[in-house]
Write an enzyme that holds these catalytic residues in place. Structure first.
Site, PDB file in Angstrom:
ATOM      1  N   ASN A   5       0.866  -1.176   0.000  1.00 22.50           N
ATOM      2  CA  ASN A   5       0.000   0.000   0.000  1.00 22.50           C
ATOM      3  C   ASN A   5       0.903   1.227   0.000  1.00 22.50           C
ATOM      4  O   ASN A   5       1.524   1.539   1.006  1.00 22.50           O
ATOM      5  CB  ASN A   5      -0.894  -0.023   1.259  1.00 22.50           C
ATOM      6  CG  ASN A   5      -1.718   1.246   1.408  1.00 22.50           C
ATOM      7  OD1 ASN A   5      -1.762   2.082   0.497  1.00 22.50           O
ATOM      8  ND2 ASN A   5      -2.355   1.397   2.549  1.00 22.50           N
ATOM      9  N   LYS A   7       0.100   4.280  -0.236  1.00 21.39           N
ATOM     10  CA  LYS A   7      -0.525   5.483   0.348  1.00 21.39           C
ATOM     11  C   LYS A   7      -0.298   6.676  -0.602  1.00 21.39           C
ATOM     12  O   LYS A   7      -0.301   6.485  -1.810  1.00 21.39           O
ATOM     13  CB  LYS A   7       0.007   5.715   1.761  1.00 21.39           C
ATOM     14  CG  LYS A   7      -0.109   4.424   2.604  1.00 21.39           C
ATOM     15  CD  LYS A   7       0.187   4.575   4.043  1.00 21.39           C
ATOM     16  CE  LYS A   7       0.004   3.222   4.738  1.00 21.39           C
ATOM     17  NZ  LYS A   7       0.201   3.269   6.167  1.00 21.39           N
ATOM     18  N   HIS A  91      -9.380   1.601   5.034  1.00 20.63           N
ATOM     19  CA  HIS A  91      -8.093   1.735   5.722  1.00 20.63           C
ATOM     20  C   HIS A  91      -8.259   2.679   6.912  1.00 20.63           C
ATOM     21  O   HIS A  91      -9.003   3.657   6.838  1.00 20.63           O
ATOM     22  CB  HIS A  91      -7.026   2.268   4.754  1.00 20.63           C
ATOM     23  CG  HIS A  91      -5.649   2.130   5.314  1.00 20.63           C
ATOM     24  ND1 HIS A  91      -5.156   3.011   6.243  1.00 20.63           N
ATOM     25  CD2 HIS A  91      -4.684   1.203   5.113  1.00 20.63           C
ATOM     26  CE1 HIS A  91      -3.926   2.624   6.577  1.00 20.63           C
ATOM     27  NE2 HIS A  91      -3.622   1.537   5.905  1.00 20.63           N
ATOM     28  N   GLU A  93      -6.493   4.949   8.020  1.00 17.28           N
ATOM     29  CA  GLU A  93      -6.189   6.359   7.738  1.00 17.28           C
ATOM     30  C   GLU A  93      -7.401   7.064   7.132  1.00 17.28           C
ATOM     31  O   GLU A  93      -7.648   8.232   7.414  1.00 17.28           O
ATOM     32  CB  GLU A  93      -4.957   6.449   6.813  1.00 17.28           C
ATOM     33  CG  GLU A  93      -3.681   6.110   7.589  1.00 17.28           C
ATOM     34  CD  GLU A  93      -2.569   5.510   6.760  1.00 17.28           C
ATOM     35  OE1 GLU A  93      -2.627   5.561   5.523  1.00 17.28           O
ATOM     36  OE2 GLU A  93      -1.630   4.966   7.379  1.00 17.28           O
ATOM     37  N   GLU A 163      -5.222  -4.805  10.583  1.00 20.00           N
ATOM     38  CA  GLU A 163      -4.188  -3.794  10.784  1.00 20.00           C
ATOM     39  C   GLU A 163      -4.436  -3.055  12.094  1.00 20.00           C
ATOM     40  O   GLU A 163      -5.206  -2.077  12.122  1.00 20.00           O
ATOM     41  CB  GLU A 163      -4.202  -2.776   9.632  1.00 20.00           C
ATOM     42  CG  GLU A 163      -3.913  -3.380   8.280  1.00 20.00           C
ATOM     43  CD  GLU A 163      -3.319  -2.356   7.307  1.00 20.00           C
ATOM     44  OE1 GLU A 163      -2.340  -2.685   6.647  1.00 20.00           O
ATOM     45  OE2 GLU A 163      -3.838  -1.222   7.227  1.00 20.00           O
ATOM     46  N   GLY A 169       2.912   2.149  10.735  1.00 19.52           N
ATOM     47  CA  GLY A 169       3.903   3.211  10.580  1.00 19.52           C
ATOM     48  C   GLY A 169       4.653   3.566  11.859  1.00 19.52           C
ATOM     49  O   GLY A 169       5.285   4.617  11.932  1.00 19.52           O
ATOM     50  N   SER A 209       3.735  -2.248  10.220  1.00 17.72           N
ATOM     51  CA  SER A 209       5.187  -2.329  10.419  1.00 17.72           C
ATOM     52  C   SER A 209       5.794  -3.681   9.990  1.00 17.72           C
ATOM     53  O   SER A 209       6.706  -4.195  10.633  1.00 17.72           O
ATOM     54  CB  SER A 209       5.555  -2.009  11.868  1.00 17.72           C
ATOM     55  OG  SER A 209       5.168  -0.683  12.187  1.00 17.72           O
TER      56      SER A 209
HETATM   57  P1  13P Z   1       3.293   0.305   7.526  1.00 17.16           P
HETATM   58  O1  13P Z   1       3.753  -0.995   6.906  1.00 17.16           O
HETATM   59  O2  13P Z   1       4.058   1.480   7.045  1.00 17.16           O
HETATM   60  O3  13P Z   1       3.225   0.180   9.022  1.00 17.16           O
HETATM   61  O4  13P Z   1       1.792   0.540   7.022  1.00 17.16           O
HETATM   62  C1  13P Z   1       0.865  -0.469   7.133  1.00 17.16           C
HETATM   63  C2  13P Z   1      -0.356  -0.106   6.392  1.00 17.16           C
HETATM   64  O5  13P Z   1      -1.073   0.813   6.761  1.00 17.16           O
HETATM   65  C3  13P Z   1      -0.688  -0.869   5.189  1.00 17.16           C
HETATM   66  O6  13P Z   1      -1.964  -0.589   4.738  1.00 17.16           O
END
Ligand code: 13P
Length: 249
Positions: A5, A7, A91, A93, A163, A169, A209
């Site tokens: 992903n 982003k 997601h 976010e 997740e 992150g 992560s």
């Molecule tokens: P990270 O791998 O950067 O922690 O992000 C995970 C994520 O949100 C994948 O959708």
């Protein structure tokens, strides 16, 4: 399944360079389903580059209406037209920053699935919810509300990405054991809804992560079928190394 992903990262030039570097690195690897979910603007340029490769394309969001006066939104038909079959939905976010609700997520999921896309539904708890022993409750509510009205017909595909928000992150990944426990819980819940056969056919990914150093810990778990990766999917060498650790060759 290893899904990246991206982003809100990479313009067309950088995305194309990424793919040109990635493809030779993973050429010999079999047994891993690879997916990249870049920003909308990059979908079609990458589709042309990836056409003969084993890398699939996914989008990061979709709107629930077919077309019309919805400024800024993208429909499932537009995504399919741009060459992608998978779409990330819900997601954290989008839920936290854009205020997306479980109802929004449900409408998007039904729309994507009806259009013939494969939804990757993201669910997961906050740190406070985990500390308060509410993680399973939150996850099952998200799951029930997102899947409301979805009949998982035979062979129809669905991916669930667990997740935990505190792991995204932060470098603070869930332990393999905790991720397995929640993935098992998710699969059992799917089993109650759709029957054990359909639940087994759903791919459950862990996200938060994930990197080269910990991917194997997750892949060893019985109910984890892959990973949804943010940061570590932005670098072709690290993504290729992860794919190599998961696949054969
Ligand atoms: P990270 O791998 O950067 O922690 O992000 C995970 C994520 O949100 C994948 O959708």
């Amino acid at each position: 399944m290893i899904a990246g992903n991206w982003k809100m990262n990479k313009e067309i030039g950088a995305a194309k360079s990424f793919v040109m570097e990635l493809l030779p690195l993973i050429e010999e690897i079999t047994g891993a389903e690879i997916l990249i979910c870049p920003p909308f603007t990059v979908l079609h340029p990458l589709y042309e580059l990836l056409a003969d490769s084993q890398v699939h394309l996914g989008a990061q969001d979709v709107f629930w209406e077919k077309n019309g006066a919805y400024t800024g939104e993208i429909s499932a038909a537009m995504l399919i037209d741009a060459g992608c079959r998978y779409v990330i939905i819900g997601h954290s976010e989008r839920r936290q920053v854009m205020g997306e609700t479980d109802l929004n997520v449900n409408k998007k999921l039904i729309t994507a699935s009806t259009a013939g896309m494969i939804p990757i539904l993201c669910i997961g708890e906050t740190l406070e919810e985990r500390k308060a022993q509410q993680a399973e409750k939150v996850v099952s509510q998200q799951l029930d509300q997102a899947l409301y009205g979805l009949s998982l017909e035979e062979g129809e595909k669905l991916v669930i990405a667990y997740e935990p928000i505190w792991a995204i992150g932060t470098g603070m990944n869930a332990s393999g054991q905790d991720a397995q426990q929640m993935s098992r819980f998710i699969r059992q819940r799917l089993g109650q809804k759709y029957g054990p056969g359909a639940a087994q056919a759903v791919k459950v990914l862990y996200g938060g992560s994930v990197k080269e150093e910990n991917i194997e810990e997750f892949m060893q778990q019985e109910d984890i079928d892959g990973a949804l990766i943010g940061g570590a999917s932005l670098n072709p060498v690290s993504l290729a190394n992860i794919v190599r650790l998961v696949g054969n060759g």
